[in-house]
Motif scaffolding. Structure first.
Motif, mmCIF file in Angstrom:
data_model
loop_
_atom_site.group_PDB
_atom_site.id
_atom_site.type_symbol
_atom_site.label_atom_id
_atom_site.label_comp_id
_atom_site.label_asym_id
_atom_site.label_seq_id
_atom_site.Cartn_x
_atom_site.Cartn_y
_atom_site.Cartn_z
ATOM 1 N N CYS A 92 0.838 -1.196 0.000
ATOM 2 C CA CYS A 92 0.000 0.000 0.000
ATOM 3 C C CYS A 92 0.867 1.236 0.000
ATOM 4 C CB CYS A 92 -0.904 0.014 1.228
ATOM 5 S SG CYS A 92 -2.258 -1.139 1.066
ATOM 6 N N ALA A 93 0.759 1.991 -1.062
ATOM 7 C CA ALA A 93 1.596 3.176 -1.179
ATOM 8 C C ALA A 93 1.354 4.130 -0.028
ATOM 9 C CB ALA A 93 1.314 3.877 -2.505
ATOM 10 N N ASN A 94 0.100 4.259 0.410
ATOM 11 C CA ASN A 94 -0.215 5.215 1.448
ATOM 12 C C ASN A 94 0.420 4.847 2.773
ATOM 13 O OD1 ASN A 94 -1.706 6.573 -0.410
ATOM 14 N ND2 ASN A 94 -3.667 5.779 0.242
ATOM 15 N N ALA A 95 0.801 3.586 2.956
ATOM 16 C CA ALA A 95 1.442 3.169 4.188
ATOM 17 C C ALA A 95 2.949 3.311 4.105
ATOM 18 C CB ALA A 95 1.073 1.721 4.502
ATOM 19 N N PHE A 96 3.470 3.715 2.968
ATOM 20 C CA PHE A 96 4.902 3.869 2.781
ATOM 21 C C PHE A 96 5.178 5.305 2.373
ATOM 22 C CE2 PHE A 96 6.550 -0.482 2.875
ATOM 23 C CZ PHE A 96 5.384 -1.203 2.844
ATOM 24 N N ALA A 97 5.161 6.209 3.318
ATOM 25 C CA ALA A 97 5.320 7.615 2.972
ATOM 26 C C ALA A 97 5.891 8.354 4.161
ATOM 27 C CB ALA A 97 3.971 8.216 2.567
ATOM 28 N N ALA A 98 7.207 8.501 4.194
ATOM 29 C CA ALA A 98 7.827 9.182 5.315
ATOM 30 C C ALA A 98 9.071 9.912 4.852
ATOM 31 C CB ALA A 98 8.178 8.178 6.413
ATOM 32 N N ILE A 99 9.361 11.034 5.521
ATOM 33 C CA ILE A 99 10.565 11.790 5.206
ATOM 34 C C ILE A 99 11.748 11.126 5.902
ATOM 35 C CG2 ILE A 99 11.699 14.030 5.452
ATOM 36 C CD1 ILE A 99 8.895 15.294 5.472
ATOM 37 N N PRO A 100 12.813 10.785 5.175
ATOM 38 C CA PRO A 100 13.975 10.167 5.810
ATOM 39 C C PRO A 100 14.945 11.213 6.368
ATOM 40 C CG PRO A 100 14.267 10.177 3.438
ATOM 41 C CD PRO A 100 12.929 10.818 3.711
ATOM 42 N N TYR A 101 15.656 10.839 7.433
ATOM 43 C CA TYR A 101 16.659 11.716 8.029
ATOM 44 C C TYR A 101 17.975 10.962 8.146
ATOM 45 C CZ TYR A 101 12.422 14.199 9.308
ATOM 46 O OH TYR A 101 11.212 14.836 9.252
ATOM 47 N N ASN A 102 19.065 11.606 7.768
ATOM 48 C CA ASN A 102 20.389 11.013 7.811
ATOM 49 C C ASN A 102 21.347 11.997 8.466
ATOM 50 O OD1 ASN A 102 22.749 9.559 7.368
ATOM 51 N ND2 ASN A 102 22.969 10.269 5.260
ATOM 52 N N ASN A 103 21.573 11.807 9.774
ATOM 53 C CA ASN A 103 22.415 12.743 10.532
ATOM 54 C C ASN A 103 21.968 14.191 10.300
ATOM 55 O OD1 ASN A 103 24.093 10.701 11.633
ATOM 56 N ND2 ASN A 103 25.272 10.636 9.724
ATOM 57 N N THR A 104 20.652 14.365 10.280
ATOM 58 C CA THR A 104 20.064 15.683 10.037
ATOM 59 C C THR A 104 20.086 16.511 11.318
ATOM 60 O OG1 THR A 104 18.620 14.761 8.341
ATOM 61 C CG2 THR A 104 18.002 16.902 9.267
ATOM 62 N N GLU A 105 20.639 17.704 11.257
ATOM 63 C CA GLU A 105 20.682 18.573 12.425
ATOM 64 C C GLU A 105 19.491 19.521 12.433
ATOM 65 O OE1 GLU A 105 24.413 20.596 12.659
ATOM 66 O OE2 GLU A 105 25.456 18.828 13.460
ATOM 67 N N TYR A 106 18.951 19.756 13.632
ATOM 68 C CA TYR A 106 17.932 20.798 13.759
ATOM 69 C C TYR A 106 18.112 21.510 15.098
ATOM 70 C CZ TYR A 106 14.701 18.284 16.985
ATOM 71 O OH TYR A 106 14.110 17.660 18.071
ATOM 72 N N SER A 107 17.653 22.741 15.134
ATOM 73 C CA SER A 107 17.785 23.556 16.336
ATOM 74 C C SER A 107 16.483 23.554 17.110
ATOM 75 C CB SER A 107 18.172 25.002 15.967
ATOM 76 O OG SER A 107 19.437 25.020 15.335
ATOM 77 N N PHE A 108 16.607 23.590 18.420
ATOM 78 C CA PHE A 108 15.421 23.634 19.282
ATOM 79 C C PHE A 108 15.697 24.604 20.423
ATOM 80 C CE2 PHE A 108 12.831 22.254 22.881
ATOM 81 C CZ PHE A 108 11.576 22.161 22.284
ATOM 82 N N THR A 109 14.714 25.432 20.721
ATOM 83 C CA THR A 109 14.848 26.394 21.808
ATOM 84 C C THR A 109 14.263 25.820 23.088
ATOM 85 O OG1 THR A 109 14.717 28.243 20.246
ATOM 86 C CG2 THR A 109 14.340 28.730 22.577
ATOM 87 N N GLN A 110 15.107 25.665 24.075
ATOM 88 C CA GLN A 110 14.700 25.099 25.357
ATOM 89 C C GLN A 110 13.832 26.098 26.138
ATOM 90 O OE1 GLN A 110 15.021 21.969 25.441
ATOM 91 N NE2 GLN A 110 16.936 21.371 26.466
ATOM 92 N N PRO A 111 13.072 25.610 27.129
ATOM 93 C CA PRO A 111 12.225 26.531 27.909
ATOM 94 C C PRO A 111 13.025 27.600 28.661
ATOM 95 C CG PRO A 111 12.236 24.307 28.848
ATOM 96 C CD PRO A 111 12.861 24.218 27.509
ATOM 97 N N ASN A 112 14.321 27.360 28.898
ATOM 98 C CA ASN A 112 15.159 28.371 29.545
ATOM 99 C C ASN A 112 15.741 29.366 28.543
ATOM 100 O OD1 ASN A 112 17.129 26.896 28.260
ATOM 101 N ND2 ASN A 112 18.060 26.073 30.130
ATOM 102 N N GLY A 113 15.351 29.215 27.244
ATOM 103 C CA GLY A 113 15.800 30.145 26.223
ATOM 104 C C GLY A 113 17.038 29.715 25.465
ATOM 105 N N GLU A 114 17.736 28.661 25.920
ATOM 106 C CA GLU A 114 18.938 28.209 25.225
ATOM 107 C C GLU A 114 18.557 27.484 23.936
ATOM 108 O OE1 GLU A 114 22.795 25.207 25.632
ATOM 109 O OE2 GLU A 114 21.462 25.501 27.370
ATOM 110 N N GLN A 115 19.240 27.812 22.860
ATOM 111 C CA GLN A 115 19.029 27.106 21.596
ATOM 112 C C GLN A 115 20.068 25.993 21.480
ATOM 113 O OE1 GLN A 115 19.737 28.763 17.421
ATOM 114 N NE2 GLN A 115 17.499 28.746 17.507
ATOM 115 N N ILE A 116 19.584 24.756 21.322
ATOM 116 C CA ILE A 116 20.473 23.600 21.229
ATOM 117 C C ILE A 116 20.383 22.995 19.829
ATOM 118 C CG2 ILE A 116 20.377 23.049 23.691
ATOM 119 C CD1 ILE A 116 18.310 20.856 22.994
ATOM 120 N N THR A 117 21.388 22.216 19.465
ATOM 121 C CA THR A 117 21.410 21.529 18.176
ATOM 122 C C THR A 117 21.335 20.033 18.406
ATOM 123 O OG1 THR A 117 22.741 23.276 17.183
ATOM 124 C CG2 THR A 117 22.703 21.164 16.043
ATOM 125 N N LEU A 118 20.411 19.377 17.727
ATOM 126 C CA LEU A 118 20.195 17.939 17.866
ATOM 127 C C LEU A 118 20.382 17.262 16.514
ATOM 128 C CD1 LEU A 118 16.976 18.074 20.078
ATOM 129 C CD2 LEU A 118 19.344 17.780 20.848
#
Length: 642
Positions: free
Chosen positions: A14-40
């Motif tokens: 089923c094509a509809n069951a096979f549909a996802a964005i892949p990630y390969n050592n993909t970095e993203y930034s997130f802002t913590q509740p204390n205001g610090e921006q971290i990289t994951l």
């Protein structure tokens, strides 16, 4: 992969069951509740991704703290548990006790394949409207706008897509964050035929024109900016799943487009059930969310669906625009939306799949360079779409099959295949890949051989839907060593047969069918890598054992296939069969040959007793013997000589 899911039945993908964005050592930034921006760092996909801090520790989102924390395995080993310590890129901010506790998580092992598979299953169910069945498998929920798709070795026009296909791309900003990429830039990114902005080698339209041999012209109507009703933080709430506020935002935009802009949704291309094929949402800035939360980019089915002008929504993709646009992920997701191709990488992370970076539905659209020029779809997908001219090489299927020295040119919208006469859904596809043009970002160049079986699964690395026959025989992606390398394609003097590159019947690289039988395909004399590669299709013949005896037991009206439940290839000549069975029964014997796409009887012996003999002068082809009970039961013995 230890846990197997069945999707839409045993023989269906089923094509509809096979549909996802892949990630390969993909970095993203997130802002913590204390205001610090971290990289994951992310590795995985929409359904499960392993998140780690910059120093390699497992992390997760803690609802109570509203931020990313260091994680440990729970007591059952099935999920992650919060340590209660917020992740920090500034270790000096942690107390000595916190540093010691966090350090114990460094380089820790993640979830097991079984646990990941269970999470994948649950998230598929949530995002794509899948029903959980009693056996733990998932199947697609159906209504008038959802249906299964089989990926068979077929030229059925219903699986093909060509001509002008029109999608919709809605661009969105927020009262507190305006878009910095203009509507005109998005239009060029999607629709220009000569495009190179943001480092891209082509537009989305240009990619599909290239890989289809100009058979598909996929363009998008791009809206002007819709400004959301609320500030971005409302939609980017990381305490909620990505399908909650994202779908609220998408529904807002669709209603605006219908009732304020007067957009004609009937102008969009739909599938056979009236569902919009290409619905794309791009929003200003970053996601500002944790993975799988808030506005995190994803593909899902809009629920409830939106309908207007006689058409309705089905699946959509939504992603952030950031400060630039790369075509790779958009094209990968369009492969799902407009062509219904499934993913070819392993969702549970136990392997890198088999196709790895050699195809756009694997990892061929997310690398450092191929996100700007994605690799083409593999030959089988191009054939399904109706873009390739495919030549059948198996003489059991095509009596006019070419033999001897053949050649193939990379990116030529042609391919060869060798189909299993006993299973029309299984075949080897053969094509040249050269590191130029659309294939310039491929990991290797030479002759590619794909083993295709529609009953395979992308999350079963040892029987996937599409398996690359790696020329080095190492199966590095299956063992999670890499995502393809420079020794995977067949190069000068390479050979492929029932024993080469290796003769293993399990996890090997050779011309065996999945049931372990020799396919009869033999390739040798492969030329050096180039735009065009030549090779020789040999005359490997699977001969029946001479003078061998087969025995078995039949119940009344039952039949048995010999030799040993399968078929064989025969070069031609006389063959003799002798059958003996019980004196109080009537067993008969026949020879069948594969022709015209079915097994046809070519010789038979049907005396009123169980002693039968056949002498037959056979031409070259595929054969099998059938012993059957006209009446009675008992043991039989069949002897074959020639």
């Amino acid at each position: 992969m230890k846990v197997k899911f069945t999707l839409c039945g045993v023989a269906l993908v089923c094509a509809n069951a096979f549909a996802a964005i892949p990630y390969n050592n993909t970095e993203y930034s997130f802002t913590q509740p204390n205001g610090e921006q971290i990289t994951l760092t992310l590795n995985g996909n929409d359904y499960y991704a392993e998140q780690r801090s910059q120093d390699g520790r497992l992390v997760m989102f803690d609802d109570a703290l509203g931020g990313m924390v260091y994680a440990t395995l729970n007591q059952a080993g099935t999920d992650l548990a919060s340590t209660g310590i917020l992740v920090s890129d500034r270790a000096s901010r942690l107390t000595h006790q916190q540093r010691e506790q966090a350090a114990t998580t460094t380089n820790q092992q993640g979830l097991s394949s079984e646990a990941k598979a269970a999470l994948v299953q649950a998230n598929m169910q949530t995002m794509l409207g899948l029903a959980l069945q009693q056996d733990g498998s998932v199947a697609e929920q159906t209504d008038e706008l959802t249906h299964s798709h089989t990926f068979e070795q077929t030229s059925d026009a219903s699986a093909q897509i060509s001509g002008n296909v029109k999608g919709l791309t809605i661009i969105i900003d927020f009262p507190d964050e305006r878009g910095t990429i203009s509507q005109q830039q998005v239009e060029r990114f999607l629709n220009d035929t000569n495009y190179n902005e943001f480092g891209n080698a082509q537009s989305v339209r240009g990619y599909f024109q290239s890989v289809s041999g100009n058979k598909l012209d996929y363009t998008n109507t791009v809206t002007r900016y819709y400004t959301a009703k609320k500030n971005k933080a409302y939609y980017a709430d990381s305490s909620l799943s990505s399908t909650v506020r994202s779908q609220e935002l998408i529904t807002e935009a669709l209603n605006w487009l219908e009732f304020q802009e007067g957009f004609n949704f009937a102008s969009l291309t739909t599938n056979s059930s009236g569902g919009i094929r290409g619905l794309n949402i791009l929003y200003a800035g970053n996601s500002d969310s944790a993975w799988s939360k808030g506005l995190w980019p994803h593909m899902a089915r809009l629920s409830p669906r939106f309908c207007a002008d006689g058409v309705c929504t089905d699946r959509y993709q939504v992603t952030d625009m950031r400060s630039s646009l790369a075509i790779g992920t958009f094209i990968h997701e369009s492969g799902h939306l407009i062509t219904n191709w499934p993913d070819l990488y392993d969702y549970d992370g136990s392997s890198e799949g088999s196709v790895a970076s050699f195809g756009v539905m694997g990892y061929g659209a997310i690398g450092t360079t191929n996100r700007f020029r994605p690799t083409p779809p593999v030959a089988h997908f191009r054939a399904l779409a109706g873009w390739d001219t495919v030549t059948e090489l198996n003489p059991a299927i095509n009596s006019n099959a070419p033999t001897g020295t053949l050649s193939h040119t990379s990116d030529s919208n042609t391919a060869y295949k060798w189909t299993n006469p006993a299973n029309a859904n299984e075949a080897f596809y053969i094509e040249a890949i050269h590191q130029s043009g659309q294939s310039s970002e491929q990991p290797d160049q030479g002759l590619a051989i794909w083993h295709v079986d529609s009953q395979g699964s992308n999350s079963n690395e040892w029987k996937p839907y599409i398996q690359m026959e790696h020329a080095d025989g190492n199966r590095d992606p299956e063992y999670k060593r890499n995502r393809g390398d420079a020794s995977d394609l067949f190069a000068y003097a390479g050979e492929f047969s029932n024993t080469l590159p290796n003769a293993q019947t399990s996890r090997g690289t050779n011309a065996l069918w999945w049931n372990g039988q020799d396919s009869g395909l033999s390739i040798s004399n492969i030329s050096a890598p180039g735009k065009t590669v030549s090779f020789t299709v040999g005359d490997t013949v699977i001969e029946p054992p001479v003078g061998e005896t087969y025995s078995g037991n039949l119940q009344d009206k039952q039949q048995a296939i010999e030799p040993n439940g399968t078929w064989f290839q025969y070069a031609g000549g006389a063959m003799s069969l002798a059958l003996t069975g019980p004196s109080n029964a009537d067993f008969d014997l026949k020879i069948e040959r594969w022709q015209g796409g079915a097994w046809q009887q070519v010789a038979v012996s049907e005396t009123p007793i169980s002693t039968e003999q056949i002498s037959y002068n056979a031409s070259s082809g595929y054969y099998r013997f059938v012993v059957y009970s006209y009446s009675g039961a008992g043991n039989y013995t069949l002897t074959v000589t020639k």
